[in-house]
Design a protein around this motif. Structure first.
Motif, mmCIF file in Angstrom:
data_model
loop_
_atom_site.group_PDB
_atom_site.id
_atom_site.type_symbol
_atom_site.label_atom_id
_atom_site.label_comp_id
_atom_site.label_asym_id
_atom_site.label_seq_id
_atom_site.Cartn_x
_atom_site.Cartn_y
_atom_site.Cartn_z
ATOM 1 N N ILE A 12 3.744 11.304 -1.000
ATOM 2 C CA ILE A 12 3.870 9.988 -0.387
ATOM 3 C C ILE A 12 4.701 10.134 0.876
ATOM 4 O O ILE A 12 5.778 10.730 0.861
ATOM 5 C CB ILE A 12 4.519 9.001 -1.366
ATOM 6 C CG1 ILE A 12 3.590 8.784 -2.558
ATOM 7 C CG2 ILE A 12 4.828 7.678 -0.677
ATOM 8 C CD1 ILE A 12 4.161 7.906 -3.635
ATOM 9 N N ILE A 13 4.177 9.619 1.982
ATOM 10 C CA ILE A 13 4.910 9.698 3.250
ATOM 11 C C ILE A 13 5.404 8.337 3.709
ATOM 12 O O ILE A 13 6.182 8.257 4.656
ATOM 13 C CB ILE A 13 4.071 10.370 4.355
ATOM 14 C CG1 ILE A 13 2.781 9.603 4.617
ATOM 15 C CG2 ILE A 13 3.785 11.812 3.997
ATOM 16 C CD1 ILE A 13 2.008 10.092 5.808
ATOM 17 N N GLY A 14 4.964 7.275 3.057
ATOM 18 C CA GLY A 14 5.421 5.944 3.441
ATOM 19 C C GLY A 14 4.748 4.857 2.629
ATOM 20 O O GLY A 14 3.920 5.122 1.759
ATOM 21 N N PHE A 15 5.130 3.629 2.951
ATOM 22 C CA PHE A 15 4.589 2.454 2.282
ATOM 23 C C PHE A 15 4.300 1.388 3.323
ATOM 24 O O PHE A 15 5.079 1.188 4.248
ATOM 25 C CB PHE A 15 5.601 1.878 1.282
ATOM 26 C CG PHE A 15 6.062 2.860 0.247
ATOM 27 C CD1 PHE A 15 5.319 3.079 -0.894
ATOM 28 C CD2 PHE A 15 7.240 3.567 0.413
ATOM 29 C CE1 PHE A 15 5.739 3.984 -1.858
ATOM 30 C CE2 PHE A 15 7.671 4.468 -0.538
ATOM 31 C CZ PHE A 15 6.917 4.680 -1.667
ATOM 32 N N PRO A 71 8.899 4.401 6.147
ATOM 33 C CA PRO A 71 8.806 5.854 5.911
ATOM 34 C C PRO A 71 9.571 6.239 4.651
ATOM 35 O O PRO A 71 10.592 5.638 4.316
ATOM 36 C CB PRO A 71 9.467 6.468 7.141
ATOM 37 C CG PRO A 71 9.518 5.382 8.159
ATOM 38 C CD PRO A 71 9.564 4.092 7.403
ATOM 39 N N ILE A 72 9.088 7.238 3.952
ATOM 40 C CA ILE A 72 9.692 7.638 2.691
ATOM 41 C C ILE A 72 11.127 8.127 2.876
ATOM 42 O O ILE A 72 11.960 7.980 1.982
ATOM 43 C CB ILE A 72 8.815 8.700 1.978
ATOM 44 C CG1 ILE A 72 9.196 8.817 0.509
ATOM 45 C CG2 ILE A 72 8.901 10.043 2.657
ATOM 46 C CD1 ILE A 72 8.914 7.615 -0.294
ATOM 47 N N GLU A 109 0.841 -1.191 0.000
ATOM 48 C CA GLU A 109 0.000 0.000 0.000
ATOM 49 C C GLU A 109 0.877 1.241 0.000
ATOM 50 O O GLU A 109 1.897 1.298 0.671
ATOM 51 C CB GLU A 109 -0.891 -0.006 1.256
ATOM 52 C CG GLU A 109 -1.765 1.196 1.419
ATOM 53 C CD GLU A 109 -2.529 1.195 2.750
ATOM 54 O OE1 GLU A 109 -3.184 2.197 3.023
ATOM 55 O OE2 GLU A 109 -2.450 0.201 3.504
ATOM 56 N N VAL A 110 0.462 2.239 -0.767
ATOM 57 C CA VAL A 110 1.141 3.528 -0.795
ATOM 58 C C VAL A 110 0.386 4.454 0.146
ATOM 59 O O VAL A 110 -0.830 4.584 0.053
ATOM 60 C CB VAL A 110 1.160 4.109 -2.226
ATOM 61 C CG1 VAL A 110 1.849 5.457 -2.256
ATOM 62 C CG2 VAL A 110 1.827 3.148 -3.186
#
Length: 143
Positions: free
Chosen positions: A37-40, A56-57, A27-28
């Protein structure tokens, strides 16, 4: 480099420490306020209960054709560890599927995909799928 958001799901995460794949993106996580985008959210054989399932990005060193490169499995955090990520996850925000309307409330379509810029990890374009009647003339719009 521009990347389709749909290509990020199932993207391999490679560790410099281990020298291979340690997880895959499921999940993005997009901040709805800044459309960045702040993380995955990730999953993999090496992801256990004591290791978080959020990347975390800031931990991504590089993005290449092979996947995302990070230092080690220690980069993963639990969603409760980072307040900003926790708040965004509580919103349950998903860019794909959002309805797109004009200022005059005319329906344009729904977001089918998006493109991001890999350096800043921000959404650059929205790919909008048109409604059935308007799709004859213009099946997709890029905003």
């Amino acid at each position: 480099m521009l990347i389709n958001g749909s290509k990020l799901v199932d993207c391999p995460i490679l560790s410099l420490h281990i020298g291979g794949e340690i997880a895959r993106v499921t999940e993005v996580i997009i901040d709805p306020n800044s459309l960045s985008i702040i993380g995955f959210r990730v999953e993999g054989k090496m992801i256990q209960d004591d290791v978080g399932d959020i990347l975390p990005i800031e931990s991504v060193r590089e993005f290449s054709r092979m996947g995302m490169i990070i230092d080690s499995i220690d980069e993963f955090v639990d969603e409760a560890d980072v307040i900003k990520i926790k708040k965004v996850l509580e919103l349950n925000f998903d860019l794909v599927g959002l309805k797109v309307v004009t200022r005059k409330k005319e329906k344009i379509g729904k977001v089918a995909d998006f493109t991001i810029e890999a350096g800043g990890w921000s959404v650059q374009q929205l790919i909008v799928q048109r409604p059935a009647m308007k799709a004859f003339f213009d099946p997709q719009l890029v905003i």
